[in-house]
Design a protein around this motif. Structure first.
Motif, PDB file in Angstrom:
ATOM      1  N   ILE A 154       0.833  -1.205   0.000  1.00 46.81           N
ATOM      2  CA  ILE A 154       0.000   0.000   0.000  1.00 46.81           C
ATOM      3  C   ILE A 154       0.865   1.251   0.000  1.00 46.81           C
ATOM      4  O   ILE A 154       0.529   2.257  -0.634  1.00 46.81           O
ATOM      5  CB  ILE A 154      -0.988   0.000   1.191  1.00 46.81           C
ATOM      6  CG1 ILE A 154      -2.036   1.105   1.015  1.00 46.81           C
ATOM      7  CG2 ILE A 154      -0.262   0.123   2.511  1.00 46.81           C
ATOM      8  CD1 ILE A 154      -2.976   0.893  -0.137  1.00 46.81           C
ATOM      9  N   ASP A 155       2.017   1.211   0.683  1.00 46.19           N
ATOM     10  CA  ASP A 155       2.925   2.358   0.680  1.00 46.19           C
ATOM     11  C   ASP A 155       3.480   2.618  -0.712  1.00 46.19           C
ATOM     12  O   ASP A 155       3.578   3.780  -1.153  1.00 46.19           O
ATOM     13  CB  ASP A 155       4.080   2.148   1.658  1.00 46.19           C
ATOM     14  CG  ASP A 155       3.653   2.275   3.117  1.00 46.19           C
ATOM     15  OD1 ASP A 155       2.556   2.826   3.357  1.00 46.19           O
ATOM     16  OD2 ASP A 155       4.398   1.829   4.001  1.00 46.19           O
ATOM     17  N   GLU A 156       3.853   1.563  -1.416  1.00 48.11           N
ATOM     18  CA  GLU A 156       4.373   1.710  -2.782  1.00 48.11           C
ATOM     19  C   GLU A 156       3.315   2.299  -3.707  1.00 48.11           C
ATOM     20  O   GLU A 156       3.613   3.146  -4.556  1.00 48.11           O
ATOM     21  CB  GLU A 156       4.836   0.358  -3.319  1.00 48.11           C
ATOM     22  CG  GLU A 156       6.140  -0.127  -2.713  1.00 48.11           C
ATOM     23  CD  GLU A 156       6.482  -1.531  -3.157  1.00 48.11           C
ATOM     24  OE1 GLU A 156       7.683  -1.847  -3.180  1.00 48.11           O
ATOM     25  OE2 GLU A 156       5.561  -2.319  -3.487  1.00 48.11           O
ATOM     26  N   ILE A 157       2.090   1.849  -3.542  1.00 47.98           N
ATOM     27  CA  ILE A 157       0.996   2.347  -4.381  1.00 47.98           C
ATOM     28  C   ILE A 157       0.763   3.830  -4.138  1.00 47.98           C
ATOM     29  O   ILE A 157       0.673   4.636  -5.085  1.00 47.98           O
ATOM     30  CB  ILE A 157      -0.298   1.544  -4.111  1.00 47.98           C
ATOM     31  CG1 ILE A 157      -0.107   0.084  -4.503  1.00 47.98           C
ATOM     32  CG2 ILE A 157      -1.483   2.157  -4.853  1.00 47.98           C
ATOM     33  CD1 ILE A 157      -1.175  -0.848  -3.963  1.00 47.98           C
ATOM     34  N   GLU A 158       0.669   4.205  -2.876  1.00 46.44           N
ATOM     35  CA  GLU A 158       0.383   5.604  -2.559  1.00 46.44           C
ATOM     36  C   GLU A 158       1.523   6.521  -2.989  1.00 46.44           C
ATOM     37  O   GLU A 158       1.284   7.633  -3.478  1.00 46.44           O
ATOM     38  CB  GLU A 158       0.091   5.744  -1.069  1.00 46.44           C
ATOM     39  CG  GLU A 158      -1.239   5.091  -0.685  1.00 46.44           C
ATOM     40  CD  GLU A 158      -1.558   5.183   0.796  1.00 46.44           C
ATOM     41  OE1 GLU A 158      -0.654   5.559   1.577  1.00 46.44           O
ATOM     42  OE2 GLU A 158      -2.716   4.885   1.156  1.00 46.44           O
ATOM     43  N   LEU A 159       2.755   6.062  -2.859  1.00 51.30           N
ATOM     44  CA  LEU A 159       3.889   6.862  -3.318  1.00 51.30           C
ATOM     45  C   LEU A 159       3.878   7.011  -4.836  1.00 51.30           C
ATOM     46  O   LEU A 159       4.144   8.093  -5.367  1.00 51.30           O
ATOM     47  CB  LEU A 159       5.208   6.223  -2.886  1.00 51.30           C
ATOM     48  CG  LEU A 159       5.687   6.491  -1.461  1.00 51.30           C
ATOM     49  CD1 LEU A 159       6.982   5.730  -1.200  1.00 51.30           C
ATOM     50  CD2 LEU A 159       5.901   7.982  -1.221  1.00 51.30           C
ATOM     51  N   ALA A 160       3.572   5.926  -5.534  1.00 46.28           N
ATOM     52  CA  ALA A 160       3.595   5.955  -7.000  1.00 46.28           C
ATOM     53  C   ALA A 160       2.651   7.003  -7.573  1.00 46.28           C
ATOM     54  O   ALA A 160       2.930   7.594  -8.623  1.00 46.28           O
ATOM     55  CB  ALA A 160       3.242   4.578  -7.554  1.00 46.28           C
ATOM     56  N   PHE A 161       1.543   7.254  -6.877  1.00 49.95           N
ATOM     57  CA  PHE A 161       0.547   8.199  -7.397  1.00 49.95           C
ATOM     58  C   PHE A 161       0.575   9.546  -6.677  1.00 49.95           C
ATOM     59  O   PHE A 161      -0.305  10.386  -6.893  1.00 49.95           O
ATOM     60  CB  PHE A 161      -0.850   7.575  -7.322  1.00 49.95           C
ATOM     61  CG  PHE A 161      -1.009   6.417  -8.277  1.00 49.95           C
ATOM     62  CD1 PHE A 161      -1.273   6.644  -9.619  1.00 49.95           C
ATOM     63  CD2 PHE A 161      -0.850   5.110  -7.837  1.00 49.95           C
ATOM     64  CE1 PHE A 161      -1.390   5.585 -10.508  1.00 49.95           C
ATOM     65  CE2 PHE A 161      -0.972   4.053  -8.717  1.00 49.95           C
ATOM     66  CZ  PHE A 161      -1.240   4.285 -10.055  1.00 49.95           C
ATOM     67  N   PHE A 162       1.609   9.754  -5.861  1.00 47.13           N
ATOM     68  CA  PHE A 162       1.757  11.053  -5.185  1.00 47.13           C
ATOM     69  C   PHE A 162       2.281  12.078  -6.175  1.00 47.13           C
ATOM     70  O   PHE A 162       3.280  11.844  -6.857  1.00 47.13           O
ATOM     71  CB  PHE A 162       2.730  10.914  -4.016  1.00 47.13           C
ATOM     72  CG  PHE A 162       3.035  12.229  -3.341  1.00 47.13           C
ATOM     73  CD1 PHE A 162       2.157  12.773  -2.425  1.00 47.13           C
ATOM     74  CD2 PHE A 162       4.209  12.920  -3.648  1.00 47.13           C
ATOM     75  CE1 PHE A 162       2.432  13.989  -1.808  1.00 47.13           C
ATOM     76  CE2 PHE A 162       4.493  14.125  -3.034  1.00 47.13           C
ATOM     77  CZ  PHE A 162       3.596  14.663  -2.115  1.00 47.13           C
ATOM     78  N   ASN A 163       1.596  13.202  -6.270  1.00 45.70           N
ATOM     79  CA  ASN A 163       2.079  14.252  -7.166  1.00 45.70           C
ATOM     80  C   ASN A 163       2.327  15.545  -6.391  1.00 45.70           C
ATOM     81  O   ASN A 163       1.683  15.833  -5.397  1.00 45.70           O
ATOM     82  CB  ASN A 163       1.120  14.490  -8.335  1.00 45.70           C
ATOM     83  CG  ASN A 163      -0.261  14.900  -7.882  1.00 45.70           C
ATOM     84  OD1 ASN A 163      -0.722  14.490  -6.830  1.00 45.70           O
ATOM     85  ND2 ASN A 163      -0.919  15.702  -8.674  1.00 45.70           N
ATOM     86  N   MET A 164       3.295  16.305  -6.888  1.00 48.05           N
ATOM     87  CA  MET A 164       3.720  17.531  -6.220  1.00 48.05           C
ATOM     88  C   MET A 164       2.989  18.736  -6.803  1.00 48.05           C
ATOM     89  O   MET A 164       3.300  19.171  -7.912  1.00 48.05           O
ATOM     90  CB  MET A 164       5.235  17.726  -6.376  1.00 48.05           C
ATOM     91  CG  MET A 164       6.074  16.591  -5.844  1.00 48.05           C
ATOM     92  SD  MET A 164       7.854  16.858  -6.061  1.00 48.05           S
ATOM     93  CE  MET A 164       8.008  16.837  -7.864  1.00 48.05           C
TER      94      MET A 164
END
Length: 211
Positions: A178-188
């Motif tokens: 779940i951490d990998e998923i949320e990081l992958a779609f985090f945008n700045m």
């Protein structure tokens, strides 16, 4: 086998960030440079969409401009769909600091299962992510029609396409955390997002060194 053309969207005014998101430094590199390297590994060819091509000559990529200016990311998708030799395009926004190739694998597998799809779009915690997604060449006519009618909202455009959604559960099933998923779609989008991304990069590096 599905071949991909990569489409990097260099973004627009970055009004909330206050500076060009694509050129922000992440781990000593411009984020757009990091994305070029990462997206280039999972695509057969790579294009950059920007209305300021001189700022990106250093990437040594083919650069295309929006046909319809000031129309947001949809115009960038239109420009991208008009280029490349592959039927499927991997669209990636310039403000993703944690691009994960595993996401692309899952999207491609979904496209294989649904050959009539015009887009494969992740939905994470109820939110669509159309700027880290696959688009088929057949979507171009609908995208163009929406732009011609003054419609810029991605949600509206997607509602007019044959879209296959990819859920969090599907990414988990493919072996992502779940951490990998949320990081992958985090945008700045804002300065604090950038600062958070920098802190996460440092944390991840620290974890690797400890191991």
């Amino acid at each position: 086998m599905i071949r991909l053309t990569g489409i990097l969207l260099a973004g627009g005014k970055s009004s909330r960030m206050g500076r060009n998101k694509a050129l922000l430094l992440i781990d000593g590199q411009k984020n757009i440079t990091r994305l070029k390297e990462k997206v280039g590994r999972v695509t057969e060819e790579l294009y950059l969409v920007s209305n300021d091509p001189k700022s990106y000559e250093f990437l040594q990529l083919p650069i295309v401009e929006d046909k319809q200016k000031n129309q947001g990311p949809l115009a960038g998708i239109e420009a991208g769909l008009k280029n490349g030799n592959s039927a499927w395009k991997l669209v990636v926004a310039c403000d993703l600091p944690f691009f994960n190739a595993k996401v692309v694998e899952v999207l491609v597998e979904k496209a294989k299962l649904h050959p009539n799809a015009q887009a494969v779009v992740p939905i994470i915690h109820g939110r669509q992510h159309p700027l880290f997604a696959l688009y088929h060449q057949s979507a171009l006519a609908t995208v163009k029609e929406c732009l011609d009618e003054g419609e810029r909202k991605m949600t509206v455009v997607l509602s007019n396409l044959k879209v296959e959604a990819v859920s969090v559960e599907e990414f988990l099933h493919a072996g992502m955390t779940i951490d990998e998923i949320e990081l992958a779609f985090f945008n700045m989008n804002r300065p604090e997002d950038y600062e958070w991304a920098i802190s996460q990069i440092h944390n991840l590096q620290g974890d690797k060194e400890e191991k």
